[in-house]
Design a protein around this motif. Sequence first.
Motif, PDB file in Angstrom:
ATOM      1  N   CYS A 166     -23.086   4.478  11.872  1.00  0.00           N
ATOM      2  CA  CYS A 166     -21.970   4.693  10.946  1.00  0.00           C
ATOM      3  C   CYS A 166     -21.617   3.377  10.268  1.00  0.00           C
ATOM      4  O   CYS A 166     -21.849   2.308  10.819  1.00  0.00           O
ATOM      5  CB  CYS A 166     -20.746   5.218  11.692  1.00  0.00           C
ATOM      6  N   THR A 181     -18.161   6.303   7.154  1.00  0.00           N
ATOM      7  CA  THR A 181     -19.165   7.318   6.853  1.00  0.00           C
ATOM      8  C   THR A 181     -20.301   7.197   7.856  1.00  0.00           C
ATOM      9  O   THR A 181     -20.706   6.094   8.213  1.00  0.00           O
ATOM     10  CB  THR A 181     -19.713   7.196   5.416  1.00  0.00           C
ATOM     11  N   CYS A 182     -20.787   8.343   8.292  1.00  0.00           N
ATOM     12  CA  CYS A 182     -21.942   8.385   9.183  1.00  0.00           C
ATOM     13  C   CYS A 182     -23.093   9.126   8.509  1.00  0.00           C
ATOM     14  O   CYS A 182     -24.096   9.438   9.141  1.00  0.00           O
ATOM     15  CB  CYS A 182     -21.562   9.072  10.503  1.00  0.00           C
ATOM     16  N   ASP A 183     -22.951   9.392   7.227  1.00  0.00           N
ATOM     17  CA  ASP A 183     -23.942  10.144   6.469  1.00  0.00           C
ATOM     18  C   ASP A 183     -24.975   9.194   5.867  1.00  0.00           C
ATOM     19  O   ASP A 183     -24.613   8.282   5.115  1.00  0.00           O
ATOM     20  CB  ASP A 183     -23.249  10.939   5.356  1.00  0.00           C
ATOM     21  N   HIS A 238     -19.428  10.835   1.335  1.00  0.00           N
ATOM     22  CA  HIS A 238     -19.379  11.703   2.513  1.00  0.00           C
ATOM     23  C   HIS A 238     -18.638  11.047   3.686  1.00  0.00           C
ATOM     24  O   HIS A 238     -19.209  10.887   4.769  1.00  0.00           O
ATOM     25  CB  HIS A 238     -20.799  12.073   2.939  1.00  0.00           C
ATOM     26  N   CYS A 243     -16.303  10.578   6.937  1.00  0.00           N
ATOM     27  CA  CYS A 243     -15.841  11.438   8.035  1.00  0.00           C
ATOM     28  C   CYS A 243     -14.421  11.054   8.445  1.00  0.00           C
ATOM     29  O   CYS A 243     -13.702  11.864   9.031  1.00  0.00           O
ATOM     30  CB  CYS A 243     -16.789  11.368   9.224  1.00  0.00           C
ATOM     31  N   SER A 287     -17.072  16.745   4.328  1.00  0.00           N
ATOM     32  CA  SER A 287     -17.456  15.816   5.394  1.00  0.00           C
ATOM     33  C   SER A 287     -16.254  15.233   6.142  1.00  0.00           C
ATOM     34  O   SER A 287     -16.388  14.780   7.279  1.00  0.00           O
ATOM     35  CB  SER A 287     -18.273  14.660   4.809  1.00  0.00           C
ATOM     36  N   LEU A 288     -15.083  15.240   5.501  1.00  0.00           N
ATOM     37  CA  LEU A 288     -13.914  14.589   6.097  1.00  0.00           C
ATOM     38  C   LEU A 288     -13.415  15.367   7.308  1.00  0.00           C
ATOM     39  O   LEU A 288     -13.105  16.552   7.214  1.00  0.00           O
ATOM     40  CB  LEU A 288     -12.795  14.448   5.068  1.00  0.00           C
ATOM     41  N   GLN A 289     -13.338  14.679   8.438  1.00  0.00           N
ATOM     42  CA  GLN A 289     -12.878  15.288   9.682  1.00  0.00           C
ATOM     43  C   GLN A 289     -11.481  14.826  10.074  1.00  0.00           C
ATOM     44  O   GLN A 289     -10.752  15.561  10.732  1.00  0.00           O
ATOM     45  CB  GLN A 289     -13.854  14.973  10.812  1.00  0.00           C
ATOM     46  N   GLU A 290     -11.133  13.587   9.693  1.00  0.00           N
ATOM     47  CA  GLU A 290      -9.815  13.059  10.054  1.00  0.00           C
ATOM     48  C   GLU A 290      -9.246  12.214   8.929  1.00  0.00           C
ATOM     49  O   GLU A 290      -9.968  11.494   8.250  1.00  0.00           O
ATOM     50  CB  GLU A 290      -9.906  12.193  11.325  1.00  0.00           C
ATOM     51  N   ARG A 345      -6.379  16.155  11.777  1.00  0.00           N
ATOM     52  CA  ARG A 345      -7.744  16.446  12.211  1.00  0.00           C
ATOM     53  C   ARG A 345      -8.092  17.884  11.839  1.00  0.00           C
ATOM     54  O   ARG A 345      -7.335  18.810  12.115  1.00  0.00           O
ATOM     55  CB  ARG A 345      -7.851  16.243  13.714  1.00  0.00           C
ATOM     56  N   SER A 366     -13.565  11.997  15.193  1.00  0.00           N
ATOM     57  CA  SER A 366     -14.668  11.956  14.226  1.00  0.00           C
ATOM     58  C   SER A 366     -15.727  10.923  14.582  1.00  0.00           C
ATOM     59  O   SER A 366     -16.899  11.095  14.257  1.00  0.00           O
ATOM     60  CB  SER A 366     -14.130  11.679  12.823  1.00  0.00           C
TER      61      SER A 366
END
Length: 193
Positions: free
Chosen positions: A63, A88-90, A102, A104, A131-134, A149, A171
């Motif tokens: 990430c 981002t981890c994409d 993207h 997260c 892509s957003l988780q938090e 979240r 995330s």
Amino acid sequence: MIASSQFQYMTPQEFLEWEKTQELRYEYIDGEVFAMTGGTKPHNRIALNLATALDAFLAEKGCDIFIADVKVQLSPSGPYHYPDVVVTCDPKDRELIDLIEHPCLIVEVLSPSTEAFDRGKKFTRYRQLNSLQEYVLIQSDEIGVECFRRNDEGLWVLYTYGAKDTLYLESVGFSIPVEKLYRQVRFDLEEKN
């Protein structure tokens, strides 16, 4: 922080080309360009404390973390925002040099002048990102953290944290005591300026 718009309408492409030649950072929202203003020492320190801890944690996890100077593109037509901290981890984001598509995790350190926008319209726009988780909001004038979240049903659930709590960022699988976010922060600095 955002200042008011002082510019004529621009297309997204015009904005991206124009911004490359500017010394300041600008956000792009619905064809308008907004100059980013400077922050306070508490604002900067909180973002730095979180980013430093996250960077050490994410070093070998695939990430990337960025602070303040990398914009998030919500769609090819904008808007473009500069979060205080973005992760981002994409792998697709590694191909891009000056923006993230993207994320997260997005973190905004709140200021009195931007808090309503960060909680309202900006969060509404960020929620468009699949892509957003938090989405994390951190107070800069007192101790307090809110983490929104996305749950399995796609609904955003609020988790609040105080001084004695540990912030957990699902995330990226990261935890930090809230007190560490506020290391070396003096709230009375804002009142003296």
